[in-house]
Design an enzyme around this catalytic site. Structure first.
Site, PDB file in Angstrom:
ATOM      1  N   GLU A 123       0.788  -1.237   0.000  1.00  0.00           N
ATOM      2  CA  GLU A 123       0.000   0.000   0.000  1.00  0.00           C
ATOM      3  C   GLU A 123       0.818   1.284   0.000  1.00  0.00           C
ATOM      4  OE1 GLU A 123      -2.776  -0.230   3.248  1.00  0.00           O
ATOM      5  OE2 GLU A 123      -3.881  -1.856   2.317  1.00  0.00           O
ATOM      6  N   GLU A 164      -5.268  -8.683   1.052  1.00  0.00           N
ATOM      7  CA  GLU A 164      -5.935  -8.339   2.309  1.00  0.00           C
ATOM      8  C   GLU A 164      -7.408  -8.079   2.043  1.00  0.00           C
ATOM      9  OE1 GLU A 164      -4.407  -4.962   4.536  1.00  0.00           O
ATOM     10  OE2 GLU A 164      -2.348  -5.661   4.307  1.00  0.00           O
TER      11      GLU A 164
HETATM   12  C1  PNW Z   1      -4.348  -1.697   5.563  1.00  0.00           C
HETATM   13  N1  PNW Z   1      -7.598   3.755   4.165  1.00  0.00           N
HETATM   14  O1  PNW Z   1      -4.312  -0.345   5.892  1.00  0.00           O
HETATM   15  C2  PNW Z   1      -2.992  -2.246   6.013  1.00  0.00           C
HETATM   16  O2  PNW Z   1      -2.281  -2.906   4.989  1.00  0.00           O
HETATM   17  C3  PNW Z   1      -3.043  -3.064   7.249  1.00  0.00           C
HETATM   18  O3  PNW Z   1      -1.777  -3.061   7.878  1.00  0.00           O
HETATM   19  C4  PNW Z   1      -4.151  -2.575   8.145  1.00  0.00           C
HETATM   20  O4  PNW Z   1      -4.137  -3.198   9.397  1.00  0.00           O
HETATM   21  C5  PNW Z   1      -5.461  -2.842   7.415  1.00  0.00           C
HETATM   22  O5  PNW Z   1      -5.468  -2.271   6.126  1.00  0.00           O
HETATM   23  C6  PNW Z   1      -6.682  -2.324   8.169  1.00  0.00           C
HETATM   24  O6  PNW Z   1      -6.650  -0.940   8.315  1.00  0.00           O
HETATM   25  C7  PNW Z   1      -5.185   0.617   5.426  1.00  0.00           C
HETATM   26  O7  PNW Z   1      -7.631   4.806   4.848  1.00  0.00           O
HETATM   27  C8  PNW Z   1      -5.250   1.797   6.144  1.00  0.00           C
HETATM   28  O8  PNW Z   1      -8.287   3.635   3.115  1.00  0.00           O
HETATM   29  C9  PNW Z   1      -6.041   2.822   5.734  1.00  0.00           C
HETATM   30  C10 PNW Z   1      -6.791   2.682   4.568  1.00  0.00           C
HETATM   31  C11 PNW Z   1      -6.730   1.511   3.834  1.00  0.00           C
HETATM   32  C12 PNW Z   1      -5.932   0.481   4.275  1.00  0.00           C
END
Ligand code: PNW
Length: 460
Positions: free
Chosen positions: A172, A366
């Site tokens: 990401e 994920e």
């Molecule tokens: C992902 N958004 O994070 C990460 O890859 C993980 O480490 C995390 O625990 C998981 O999703 C859940 O949050 C994100 O704001 C954080 O769109 C923020 C966003 C998307 C994914």
């Protein structure tokens, strides 16, 4: 509903790969063990007010000391594969120089434990824990960080390549760049749009440099990058909403996929950036490096958004002088993150990616949800909401496959409850419940459902 979903899921092929995922800082703890250096997350967690509850990853799930038992747990779920990340500061405490044998040793043992139990290790090289020393030297907005990343990648690659076949460079990059350097909601907590755009390019460059070197050393590896994406739809058919949706998709999806898979940045995005006085720091040859062919595109999906280009005062330009882009709730049920539950946006995303960027197989690296689980009582955690989320989203993947999307596998986020970044331990994404007082792990009902689903689809 559940029956229709079960039918769709049953149609997934026996060759479909099933897994669970985690990341280093979120589960390992042991942040000073065996010569580990400091990462930007160790620093960020100590800035008052940045992480809910003042939480940090010092102990987390103590996975560093409980790894063999955790691998047994993974194996008990009957998955094919386990996606984990390597902590850069364990390998290079200062972000440069020779590999730290003690740090590499942990991942060496992890890989061996997984293989001994028939679980395929999927290594992610960077899941957000940049060595603090490199941030001090400029972080991802600095070009040098891309070269440092490629050197680090080769240290890990050379140590594990004899046993690991599937490699993901970055997790990401949107989050690293936008949340880390623009919105400041993640480490290192900087707030400068220009820095964030420079970070985007240098993350992609780091990916390409690492990918090229790994491929040259071992042509047969499975190489990929993981992006978080969703479907953006205009809130109304107005010009302003459609334009805002185009911009959101440009900075969320196309600014990554176009250089990676078409060796160019999208022209409309470049123009939008110019209008904001920002330029991607592209040097001659960079796009050739970034466009190094990949074998698999990792897709992380949580939610989708409806976008408007008009704010609550009816303006299309905000106080900051930038065009307005706001998210308009669709009125769907939400998870504990307040993220709307939109499984059909998942199908639409996968079908759209397979049309716009044909030829690259996808794996869901994920997908999952936080809910306010009840504590484990008598060894049971009843999480029907999480099970329903997973069922709906797996069915959405199956539906996308029926419409031609080449999706080859699915990793649930996450193996177990863990450190949810700026939300600390309050948000629980695990299939397995973690009691942070005792470190006792209890598979939730959703974990048992996931195990049974895998068994059923495989027909064994
Ligand atoms: C992902 N958004 O994070 C990460 O890859 C993980 O480490 C995390 O625990 C998981 O999703 C859940 O949050 C994100 O704001 C954080 O769109 C923020 C966003 C998307 C994914």
């Amino acid at each position: 509903e559940a029956a229709a979903e079960a039918d769709l899921i049953s149609g997934l092929p026996a060759s479909f790969r099933w897994g669970v995922a985690t990341s280093a800082y979120q589960i390992e703890g042991a942040t000073t063990a065996d010569g580990r250096g400091q990462s930007i997350w160790d620093t960020y967690c100590r800035v008052p007010g940045m992480v809910d509850g003042g939480d940090n990853g010092d102990v987390a799930c103590d996975h560093y000391h409980r790894m063999p038992a955790d691998v047994e747990l993974i194996s008990s779920l009957g998955v094919d594969a386990y996606r984990f990340s390597v902590a850069w500061p364990r390998i290079q405490p200062d972000g440069r120089g020779p590999g730290n044998a003690a740090g590499l040793g942990f991942y060496d043992r992890l890989v061996d434990e997984l293989l001994a139990r028939g679980v395929d290790p999927w290594v992610t090289l960077y899941h957000w824990d940049l060595p603090q020393r490199l941030e001090d030297a400029g972080g991802w907005p600095a070009r040098d960080t891309a070269y440092r990343f490629a050197d680090y990648a080769m240290l890990v690659f050379d140590a594990l390549r004899d046993r690991v076949s599937t490699w993901t460079t970055l997790n990401e990059p949107w989050c690293s760049a936008m949340l880390g350097y623009y919105e400041g909601r993640q480490a290192p907590g900087r707030q400068d749009f220009g820095d964030a755009i420079h970070a985007v390019h240098h993350l992609l460059l780091g990916h390409g440099l690492a990918a090229g070197r790994m491929r040259a050393a071992e042509p047969s590896i499975q190489l990929g990058i993981t992006l978080n994406m969703g479907t953006s739809t205009p809130a109304t058919d107005s010009e302003a909403d459609r334009e805002a949706t185009r911009r959101a998709d440009g900075l969320g999806v196309r600014i990554y996929l176009d250089p990676l898979l078409r060796k160019r940045y999208p022209e409309d995005v470049v123009a939008d950036l110019a209008a904001r006085g920002v330029r991607l720091p592209v040097l001659d040859g960079d796009l050739e490096i970034i466009g190094e062919p990949i074998d698999v595109l990792g897709v992380n999906y949580y939610s989708s958004h409806q976008v408007s280009g008009v704010d609550d005062q009816g303006r299309t330009v905000g106080d900051d002088g930038n065009p307005v882009e706001t998210i308009v709730p669709m009125g769907r049920p939400v998870t504990a993150m307040d993220w709307e539950i939109v499984p059909e946006g998942f199908t639409e995303l996968l079908v759209r990616l397979s049309r716009d960027y044909p030829g690259t197989p996808m794996v869901i690296t994920e997908n999952g949800a936080a809910f306010d689980d009840t504590a484990a009582t008598d060894g049971v955690v009843a999480d029907a909401d999480r099970q329903a989320y997973l069922s709906a989203h797996l069915a959405a993947v199956a539906a996308a496959r029926q419409r031609g999307a080449d999706v080859r596998g699915y990793f649930a986020w996450s193996l177990m409850d863990n450190f949810e970044w700026s939300y600390g331990y309050a948000k629980r994404f695990g299939l397995v419940h973690v009691d942070y007082e005792t470190q006792v792990r209890t598979p939730k009902q959703s974990a048992l459902w996931y195990r049974d689903t895998i068994r059923r689809v495989r027909g064994s």
